[in-house]
Design an enzyme around this catalytic site. Structure first.
Site, PDB file in Angstrom:
ATOM      1  N   ASP A  66      -4.369  55.288  30.818  1.00  0.00           N
ATOM      2  CA  ASP A  66      -4.984  56.657  30.669  1.00  0.00           C
ATOM      3  C   ASP A  66      -4.142  57.861  30.727  1.00  0.00           C
ATOM      4  OD1 ASP A  66      -7.873  55.602  30.686  1.00  0.00           O
ATOM      5  OD2 ASP A  66      -7.896  55.591  32.721  1.00  0.00           O
ATOM      6  N   ASP A  72     -11.307  55.658  25.125  1.00  0.00           N
ATOM      7  CA  ASP A  72     -12.344  56.191  25.683  1.00  0.00           C
ATOM      8  C   ASP A  72     -12.965  57.139  24.926  1.00  0.00           C
ATOM      9  OD1 ASP A  72     -11.642  54.479  28.136  1.00  0.00           O
ATOM     10  OD2 ASP A  72     -10.477  56.091  28.805  1.00  0.00           O
TER      11      ASP A  72
END
Length: 160
Positions: free
Chosen positions: A115, A133
């Site tokens: 991330d 995402d």
């Protein structure tokens, strides 16, 4: 069908490229402020959304990978059955499939998802996320919009 699988492929490639840049240019935990409310950061998430299950002993890696494989297979079947006129649902499926495959790749190859996008304000932080995402979120919104559209059509249809 090719168009929606192509969209999934573009999402997957963008996800791989962005995560590759982050991995090659940033140290784990490093944060680079870009705006007062947004930073690049390199984090490794061993769990699911919002780090759910991240503190488990490792079994979650394969469970989450299995779910991603099963759901991706479902999406491919749905894309195959999709009428060519249903572009909204095609976009939804393409985005979700590409995002699922992007995070699946990380989970299988590395054991965690990379991330790197971090939104924050006044000491409050939204969980870090990535291209995959974002694509899953956009796809989910489009999917819900498609269901809402279909529901409105059904209610507007004359009954016999």
């Amino acid at each position: 069908m090719v168009k929606w699988l192509g969209l999934a492929g573009v999402v997957w490639i963008l996800d791989r490229v962005t995560k590759g840049i982050v991995n090659s240019t940033m140290a784990l935990g490093q944060e680079v402020p870009l705006l007062p409310v947004f930073s690049w950061v390199r984090l490794h998430n061993e769990g699911a959304a919002f780090s759910f299950l991240a503190t488990q002993s490792g079994w979650q890696r394969w469970m989450l990978a299995g779910l991603a494989v099963a759901f991706s297979a479902y999406l491919v079947l749905e894309i195959r059955r999709l009428p060519p006129t249903d572009k909204l649902l095609g976009w939804a499926y393409g985005f979700v499939l590409g995002g699922a495959l992007g995070n699946l790749w990380d989970r299988v190859v590395h054991g965690y998802v990379v991330d790197f996008a971090l939104a924050h304000y006044d000491g409050h932080y939204f969980p870090a996320f990535n291209v995959a995402d974002s694509a899953i979120s956009i796809g989910a919104v489009l999917w819900i919009a498609s269901m809402w559209r279909d529901s409105r059509r059904e209610r507007a249809a004359p009954t016999i």
